[in-house]
Scaffold this motif. Structure first.
Motif, PDB file in Angstrom:
ATOM      1  N   GLU B 287       0.850  -1.186   0.000  1.00  0.00           N
ATOM      2  CA  GLU B 287       0.000   0.000   0.000  1.00  0.00           C
ATOM      3  C   GLU B 287       0.890   1.243   0.000  1.00  0.00           C
ATOM      4  OE1 GLU B 287      -3.335   0.136   2.638  1.00  0.00           O
ATOM      5  OE2 GLU B 287      -4.061   1.923   1.614  1.00  0.00           O
ATOM      6  N   GLY B 288       0.514   2.221  -0.817  1.00  0.00           N
ATOM      7  CA  GLY B 288       1.268   3.464  -0.889  1.00  0.00           C
ATOM      8  C   GLY B 288       2.349   3.454  -1.958  1.00  0.00           C
ATOM      9  N   ARG B 604      -3.816   2.312  -3.084  1.00  0.00           N
ATOM     10  CA  ARG B 604      -4.423   2.980  -1.932  1.00  0.00           C
ATOM     11  C   ARG B 604      -5.881   2.591  -1.736  1.00  0.00           C
ATOM     12  NH1 ARG B 604      -2.641   8.769  -1.844  1.00  0.00           N
ATOM     13  NH2 ARG B 604      -0.789   7.778  -0.972  1.00  0.00           N
ATOM     14  N   TYR B 606      -9.651   3.258   0.286  1.00  0.00           N
ATOM     15  CA  TYR B 606     -10.429   4.504   0.325  1.00  0.00           C
ATOM     16  C   TYR B 606     -11.627   4.328   1.246  1.00  0.00           C
ATOM     17  CZ  TYR B 606     -13.255   1.936  -3.113  1.00  0.00           C
ATOM     18  OH  TYR B 606     -13.999   0.976  -3.743  1.00  0.00           O
ATOM     19  N   ALA B 615      -6.865  -1.730   0.499  1.00  0.00           N
ATOM     20  CA  ALA B 615      -6.127  -1.643  -0.761  1.00  0.00           C
ATOM     21  C   ALA B 615      -6.149  -2.980  -1.493  1.00  0.00           C
ATOM     22  CB  ALA B 615      -4.689  -1.218  -0.475  1.00  0.00           C
ATOM     23  N   THR B 658      -5.916   1.177  -7.026  1.00  0.00           N
ATOM     24  CA  THR B 658      -4.866   2.189  -7.155  1.00  0.00           C
ATOM     25  C   THR B 658      -5.484   3.493  -7.660  1.00  0.00           C
ATOM     26  OG1 THR B 658      -4.344   1.845  -9.498  1.00  0.00           O
ATOM     27  CG2 THR B 658      -3.337   0.322  -7.926  1.00  0.00           C
TER      28      THR B 658
END
Lengths: 734, 734
Positions: B287-288, B604, B606, B615, B658
């Motif tokens: 993630e990220g 990411r 949400y 994610a 993403t």
């Protein structure tokens, strides 16, 4: 202030929500309101043409007021017609006597002949906390009594079983006096007298319940069970799986269940609850099946008129959502500065997140055209009924317009009252400044006329606070900036709060100037003001203190007018309730009163997120959510679920959704089938259910429950709680 | 009609959406519009004060036009700043050459040195259908070539690799002529000449691509790979798990991946794709993490002005959503009558559901104040830039107001055009009636002047249809009733379609009267009209036929005006595009053109449904969804997943989301990390991504992809596709 009593009596469903304010749904009885300046254009209190067109196209479903039925007026004909099911008196008595009110804020049920009681984990949580020891935090680790001897008393907990019901409407109504006001007082005295007579004559706890806002008075006699001991509670991480994010949502994977036991007063032998306890249905219901929920819903506002709902939609809810959003962001930024700052505001952030979710969910519903159209349509039909009867029309025909006529001014006063005083907008600088203002004003009064906290020793404690407390400008500045931002959004430009921001300044610049410019952080200055008294206070040119002095004065004016208008509104609401009762009688369920109700519904998935939410979830889903988030909180698997992974039948149903009508207070309510067997336990509503505060709608609003099969699976294969499983099963086989 | 070409060239992302209309996002080029009467109050084309206030509070994020970058203008500085990553030319060339356009509607990538190509299951689906045999439906059962010899040719499929790029802007621009119109024609001729010269001189497929609506012209030279053979496709139930309901949503559990292979023209040896293929990253991203998507996004309308977006929000989208909702419900009711009826309309219901989801999702975004506020804010900034330069202001300053001035009339014409003619509102009675009207009018013309379908043999086929087709009144009545209902909602009361409903009649009553009263079901009557010619037709008093005749006439008038106004709008849009290019140059990505782009984004989760979407999802989740729905379609487990259940590592990541910017045409796009290794494959956008048609927003809009680890887990442990796994891994280890 009625608000305190109101909050204590009518709690909300969810453990987390308790932190917010139990008065969430109630419009005029919340935190005291005090108020001044004239406002810009006020939002409409009449539905716009688009909404009226939508209302004309809407079909009523006949369930707009929901299904929180009283046992004394169970809608047998309606159930017969809808489900082909018409329970007899014995069924209703059995179900009522198997249900209990749990302490002052939850619901529960008997599930064995020996007093075993099922409720939510979040209802038993305060007991689990209380019995925890230095060495063992049962909230974190869970609790399981391996033997009856290991069961531990829950301090101050009792269970109330609704034993008898008597209609006392005529006795209360027989009391009259010269004026409306005197009649109301005399009737209140009569209700107290009925309760006292009842308690003197019996062992029951007695309560005269006001239904239909005065349409009916029922004397409820409760059998109280005490002491109550803790039997089983899973870990918090199982009971509250998904934590705050998953709260108010579905699909869901929470084992929100605990067991306690009712004991005889001696505390050594379990209370006998034979034959009135619920048997267990291992398999639970199928989708589409009829299920009932019994429990004690706290409060609903479905009697609100359209104009009152528009007040909620156009002013009160948007204001609260905006204010909480701004404050949430400011506190988050503060928490990001370091661990100390984080600790300082974590609890408040948690409470605000929860409020935001609750108010945001309600606002979403209020802004939903279809939902509002149905509210309008329903009101039109109600008004048509009144109009059709000349006598009713004469008595009640004016009520809606009179209530609507009050709303524009209330809409102006509401933001002003909050912006001049609300604690949820305040920074520590403002809070301390207000304390200083109050100290000076109250000290000037003879001691007997002061508020309690400004008398004797209490006054000295306040003085001590004022001469020692330190203030942190960098914490207060963004909070004061938020107040100015809210003023910009909700007050006219001419309002003195808006004028406190200079031309060309942003709210943040103004707050920085004022907080940096005030001497309130200086103990010597505060001492000077205290010494100087009222005259010094009122002459101050300190930028913050002078603003607070003005706010206090203006607030007093707003409050006076607000109280006058809401008193008028309360009288009108009473007449409206009588009109409803006159037109529909007991065909419709009364608004919630934290007393025992039975709600019918069916197990049913719904449309969500562009796709379908299933009627059931399974254990697979909890392991998915944990793995998806890489085991991070609040989605970490409970230790027991991790350890016993190989023993779990993953495809077992775990949680489920139904169309039953519940609200705060229903937590822990048993869910039963037509054979009165337990098929689950209610523990939450989804976010789409939040607008049900104002109008019941089952398009997507759902009750969320733990499935009976999932409970047994967890007890057996995860917690190996054989003693409880055996007790439940033995009871079910009798 | 530009619409046909437009639809062929710019397809949409999702297999299901293809059924609807590839022109979904394009405002003025959809189904031909033909048109009459004056309308009631027209909705606003200027943002209301609330929106302006919200826009003033909004911060731009600098990514409003998204991130569909061309390779020739990759934003290296921006990437350096955001991610600390600045790929060199070699990296960009390698990534470009490892990516391919898949046929005429998808994207794909090389994943081995021997021409192995990865794309979506839904992209390869038509090939899987084509190679299916009587005895083996590979769509249902999946396809796996155990050896290279078992790989089967996909008919008509080719892959285009973007080999070379040359800027030809100056060559195109050098061509000028006396008028704007002549210049445009001459430049078009030059573009064709450049393409022809290129194809004559090389083996490439050549295309001059118009970027920034004419700001740039690039000559793209493609190496075409053909034939292409099918290597592996999972069952439809795995590739399209969750079916229509889960389409456009997340969390998701779909193995939307297939493999094909590029062959040399001889068809016997695989094309060598060494060294330009993507290596595989088994673990995928965290993630990220920064990820890129390369592919061919079809079309976006981010260049629309605020007034054009308001046209979409206030008229076009609401109309379509209403019309599809009514039609969906009518067809559902018809399908419920029995299996024959169900078969008759099932495919159309499927298409309508999909359209409803797509338009509903877009409308949700258009009605989102925050999103619209950002659009307004963005436009204000753009206009400020133009205003700041006197020459730009002179050239372009008038464009926005001129476009806005066109919208009110377009808003009036749009519903009229649809209500007089649209096929998505028509019942079989109306469709046949229109055919009859056209037959009579066209037959009256000399053969050379007629439309193609009314000449020679074609005319006889139409005559035959008119003299044999039967009509079912009970099917047509609710559809005609819907048209009247739509007219009631969208046309003024004075419109002749509204006047066709008599005073006191409901739409359904009017439709019943008219369908039951018409003689169009009677072959003899139709013969009579055909024989009688135009005069008879125009004199008819048949209640339906006379209405259709009038609709045809009025539609012709609306169409004429519509075409005039939209021609003006097209010229203005060209100037607007030039203004954008003049103000920002290549700092901003151009609108999508179904040519190769590279989009940056990060993995990411949400906020959704009141809680958090992770994610990643895992295989647990697919088994949960199947068990939750009791194994019912479309949530039934694929047979292979059921059989191999014990072999699956359930906690393996399966799908992910993403912030990459994709749209129709991107299906099959590889997702790669900064080492250009495959970390996934894009296959859908969530419902929150749909409004990205008009403005990119990554608050909740997400690309949905299959995770590289999940693909390998499925290939290895479910499909035991060792040959493919070995080829991917051998290639990755070189």
């Amino acid at each position: 202030m009625p608000s305190a009593l109101h909050c204590r009596t009518y709690p909300v469903l969810l453990v987390a929500a308790v932190l917010l304010s139990a008065c969430m749904g109630s419009q005029r009885t919340e935190a005291p309101v005090r108020p001044t300046a004239p406002t810009a254009a006020t939002p409409a209190v009449e539905p716009d043409p688009g909404l009226l067109r939508a209302a004309a196209r809407t079909e009523l479903r006949g369930n707009e007021l929901g299904s929180m039925w009283t046992f004394e007026n169970a809608p047998l004909d309606q159930w017969q017609e809808r489900y082909g099911f018409r329970p007899d008196e014995a069924w209703l008595d059995h179900v009522r006597l198997s249900s209990v009110r749990f302490g002052t804020f939850c619901s529960a049920s008997f599930v064995s002949p020996d007093g075993l009681v099922m409720t939510n984990h979040h209802c038993a949580r305060s007991c689990v906390e209380a019995v925890s020891t230095e060495g063992n935090d049962y909230v974190v680790n869970g609790f399981q009594a391996e033997t009856r001897e290991q069961e531990v008393v829950c301090p101050n907990l009792y269970l109330d079983q609704l034993a008898e019901i008597e209609d006392v409407t005529s006795r209360v109504r027989a009391v009259t006096a010269a004026s409306d006001r005197e009649t109301a007082d005399a009737q209140q005295a009569m209700r107290t007298r009925i309760e006292e007579e009842c308690e003197a004559a019996t062992d029951f706890e007695c309560q005269v319940v006001t239904l239909y806002h005065g349409g009916q008075y029922q004397l409820y006699r409760y059998r109280r069970y005490s002491p109550v001991k803790l039997v089983f509670a899973p870990e918090l991480q199982a009971g509250f799986y998904g934590g705050d994010p998953d709260n108010f949502t579905y699909p869901r994977y929470a084992l929100d269940v605990s067991f306690v036991r009712a004991y005889n007063p001696d505390g050594s032998t379990p209370a006998s609850t034979d034959p009135h306890y619920f048997r267990w249905d291992d398999d639970g219901p199928d989708e589409g099946e009829l299920v009932f929920i019994t429990g004690n819903p706290g409060t609903t506002s479905r009697g609100f008129t359209v104009s009152q709902v528009l007040y909620e939609r156009n002013v009160r809810h948007p204001f609260l959502v905006d204010a909480f959003t701004l404050r949430h962001d400011a506190l988050q930024a503060w928490a990001a500065r370091g661990p100390d700052q984080d600790r300082q505001v974590r609890q408040e952030i948690f409470g605000i997140s929860n409020s935001l979710k609750a108010y945001g969910g309600q606002l979403g519903g209020l802004r939903d055209t279809l939902l509002m159209a149905r509210k309008v349509r329903w009101e039109n039909e109600f008004r048509d009924r009144i109009r059709a009867d000349a006598e009713l029309q004469r008595q009640y025909g004016d009520v809606w317009n009179r209530i609507a006529a009050l709303q524009p001014r209330l809409m102006e006063l509401r933001p002003r009252a909050w912006l001049y005083q609300a604690s949820f907008l305040a920074s520590p600088h403002e809070t301390l400044g207000n304390t200083l203002v109050n100290f000076v004003r109250q000290s000037a009064l003879p001691e007997g006329e002061r508020m309690q906290q400004f008398r004797g020793d209490a006054l000295e404690r306040v003085r001590n606070q004022l001469t020692t407390q330190t203030l942190d400008a960098s914490y207060s500045i963004p909070l004061l900036a938020n107040r100015f931002e809210m003023a910009r959004r909700y007050l006219p430009a001419s309002d003195f709060v808006n004028r406190a921001v200079r031309a060309g300044e942003t709210p943040l610049q103004a707050a920085t100037r004022i907080i940096n410019g005030t001497r309130l952080g200086d103990v010597a200055f505060r001492q000077e003001i205290m010494n100087g008294g009222v005259a010094t206070l009122e002459a101050t040119t300190d930028p913050l203190l002078s603003l607070l002095v003005r706010m206090g004065t203006e607030f007093a004016d707003v409050l006076e007018e607000w109280n006058e208008l809401t008193a008028q509104e309360t009288v009108l609401e009473g007449r409206l309730a009588q009109a409803l009762f006159a037109a529909y009688g007991t065909q419709l369920p009364p608004d919630a009163t934290f007393t025992l109700r039975i709600s019918d519904g069916v197990v049913r998935g719904y449309e969500y997120n562009g796709t379908l939410a299933p009627a059931f979830t399974t254990f697979f889903g909890m392991y998915d959510r944990a793995a998806s988030f890489d085991g991070e909180m609040p989605f970490t698997l409970p230790e027991s679920f991790e350890e016993r992974r190989a023993h779990v039948d993953m495809s077992t149903r775990f949680n489920m959704v139904t169309t039953n009508d519940i609200t705060g207070g229903n937590s822990g309510s048993p869910m039963i089938d037509r054979e009165a067997r337990v098929v689950g336990i209610a523990f939450d509503g989804n976010i789409e259910q939040l607008p049900n505060q104002f109008l019941y709608d089952d398009a997507a609003g759902r009750t969320v429950a733990v499935h009976s099969e999932g409970i047994l699976e967890a007890l057996r294969d995860i917690y190996q709680a054989d003693r409880i499983v055996n007790e439940i099963e033995a009871g079910s086989n009798r």
